[in-house]
Write a protein that holds these residues in place. Structure first.
Motif, PDB file in Angstrom:
ATOM      1  N   ARG A  42       0.850  -1.186   0.000  1.00  0.00           N
ATOM      2  CA  ARG A  42       0.000   0.000   0.000  1.00  0.00           C
ATOM      3  C   ARG A  42       0.891   1.244   0.000  1.00  0.00           C
ATOM      4  O   ARG A  42       2.001   1.225   0.532  1.00  0.00           O
ATOM      5  CB  ARG A  42      -0.920   0.039   1.227  1.00  0.00           C
ATOM      6  N   GLU A  43       0.374   2.322  -0.576  1.00  0.00           N
ATOM      7  CA  GLU A  43       1.107   3.569  -0.628  1.00  0.00           C
ATOM      8  C   GLU A  43       0.538   4.528   0.414  1.00  0.00           C
ATOM      9  O   GLU A  43      -0.677   4.715   0.502  1.00  0.00           O
ATOM     10  CB  GLU A  43       1.006   4.193  -2.030  1.00  0.00           C
TER      11      GLU A  43
ATOM     12  N   ASP B 148      -3.541   6.540   4.141  1.00  0.00           N
ATOM     13  CA  ASP B 148      -3.638   5.584   3.039  1.00  0.00           C
ATOM     14  C   ASP B 148      -4.148   6.327   1.805  1.00  0.00           C
ATOM     15  O   ASP B 148      -5.338   6.589   1.670  1.00  0.00           O
ATOM     16  CB  ASP B 148      -4.586   4.444   3.416  1.00  0.00           C
TER      17      ASP B 148
ATOM     18  N   GLU C 179      -4.174   5.353  -1.254  1.00  0.00           N
ATOM     19  CA  GLU C 179      -4.772   4.516  -2.296  1.00  0.00           C
ATOM     20  C   GLU C 179      -6.260   4.824  -2.431  1.00  0.00           C
ATOM     21  O   GLU C 179      -6.815   4.805  -3.537  1.00  0.00           O
ATOM     22  CB  GLU C 179      -4.558   3.038  -1.978  1.00  0.00           C
ATOM     23  N   THR C 180      -6.907   5.105  -1.320  1.00  0.00           N
ATOM     24  CA  THR C 180      -8.348   5.381  -1.359  1.00  0.00           C
ATOM     25  C   THR C 180      -8.657   6.689  -2.072  1.00  0.00           C
ATOM     26  O   THR C 180      -9.780   6.905  -2.524  1.00  0.00           O
ATOM     27  CB  THR C 180      -8.911   5.439   0.072  1.00  0.00           C
TER      28      THR C 180
ATOM     29  N   GLU D 204      -6.258   5.997  -6.266  1.00  0.00           N
ATOM     30  CA  GLU D 204      -6.242   4.773  -7.079  1.00  0.00           C
ATOM     31  C   GLU D 204      -7.094   4.919  -8.339  1.00  0.00           C
ATOM     32  O   GLU D 204      -6.666   4.606  -9.450  1.00  0.00           O
ATOM     33  CB  GLU D 204      -6.723   3.583  -6.242  1.00  0.00           C
TER      34      GLU D 204
END
Length: 331
Positions: free
Chosen positions: A277-278, A298, A300-301, A304
């Motif tokens: 995860r980034e 996070d 990614e949410t 992405e």
């Protein structure tokens, strides 16, 4: 060489160079968009950290002013020196407990949950629960008193049992969950002999955690508070059990390149990849207490979907340039 021959011979190279420049511009725009998004997310995190830092700093000032008497007064230091020389007994424990009760009446209980005195071996001598959950009639003996073969002293069970679960009693601050599920921030001070300066014991001061670190859990944010010098975790919003452990054991990327000065004026962020995860890392360092506050977001949410769309747009642009250039060359 006439122009038509030049155009025919070098057109593929010019088209390729133009295509590369065009794609490069798209990539630069793509990076700028996400960089701007990261800046906005970091700014939001830093505003939250600044509010938390302000509360922590204010409560630390109150703590130092209100509790200094619990570990620096002449009477306390004299009694703890007696404990260090002769071992704990019921008389010393009772006097310490009485002084805590007297202090509590003067200062008020709403900002403090419990006070515990420990001997040089970090064994509790007496603990006092300042809430009404543990009435005086339910007090239990402490291990230090029992081991000294004396009459059991007063100890609040909810506060006392939490000391047995602590991994590092010498940590200056740590988060603890009491038996009744109350979350407290425990601050530990040395008590020294008035003449020699040698450490004779410790006092643990429990404050309701939400009055110091008023963190509201969010699914995409994870907050860690740790001591800047030692790297000991003070508060972990996801895993309270990690309080008191080394930061490098769980979050080594938070300890890299820590600023020496207070970083409330420092801009910037770090992007780390862990567990596939980034994450975006935002931090602020405090002077008093010497803690570092870090938020791991996070991202990614947030990115992405947009990242997928951006890559698709770049691929479509490349195809457009290739098709357009080929068409012009053929015609």
């Amino acid at each position: 060489m006439n122009f038509s021959n030049f155009r025919t011979k070098y057109f593929p190279l010019l088209s390729a160079a133009t295509a590369l420049l065009f794609v490069g511009l798209f990539f630069m725009f793509y990076q700028l968009v996400f960089s701007a998004m990261y800046d906005i997310l970091d700014e939001q995190n830093r505003r939250l950290l600044s509010r938390l830092a302000s509360t922590i700093t204010d409560t630390q000032t109150d703590l130092e002013r209100e509790t200094k008497v619990l570990y620096a007064s002449r009477s306390v230091r004299k009694r703890m020196s007696a404990v260090a020389n002769s071992g704990p007994d019921i008389e010393v424990a009772s006097k310490l407990r009485s002084s805590v009760r007297s202090w509590s009446k003067n200062i008020g209980n709403e900002h403090y949950r419990g006070i515990t005195y420990l001997d040089i071996h970090t064994q509790p001598i007496v603990s006092v629960d300042l809430s009404e959950r543990d009435p005086d009639s339910a007090l239990l003996p402490t291990p230090a008193i029992l081991s000294n073969a004396q009459t059991p002293a007063h100890a609040a069970p909810s506060v006392l049992r939490s000391w047995a679960r602590m991994r590092t009693p010498h940590a200056s601050a740590t988060s603890v969950i009491l038996d009744d599920s109350t979350k407290v921030l425990r601050t530990i001070h040395d008590i020294s002999d008035r003449r020699t300066g040698a450490v004779t014991g410790f006092v643990g001061i429990d404050r309701p955690l939400e009055k110091v670190i008023s963190w509201v859990r969010e699914p995409d944010k994870h907050m860690v508070v740790f001591e800047s010098k030692t790297g000991s975790i003070v508060f972990d919003s996801d895993e309270y059990s990690r309080s008191g452990t080394a930061l490098s054991q769980y979050y080594p990327y938070l300890a890299i390149n820590l600023p020496e000065e207070t970083s409330s004026d420092q801009s910037g962020y770090r992007i780390v990849v862990t567990d596939d995860r980034e994450y975006l890392i935002s931090r602020i360092a405090l002077d008093n207490p010497a803690w570092t506050l870090a938020i791991r977001l996070d991202i990614e949410t947030y990115v992405e979907k947009h990242r997928t769309q951006g890559i698709a747009l770049i691929i479509a642009s490349i195809l457009f340039v290739v098709v357009a250039g080929t068409s012009i060359y053929v015609l």
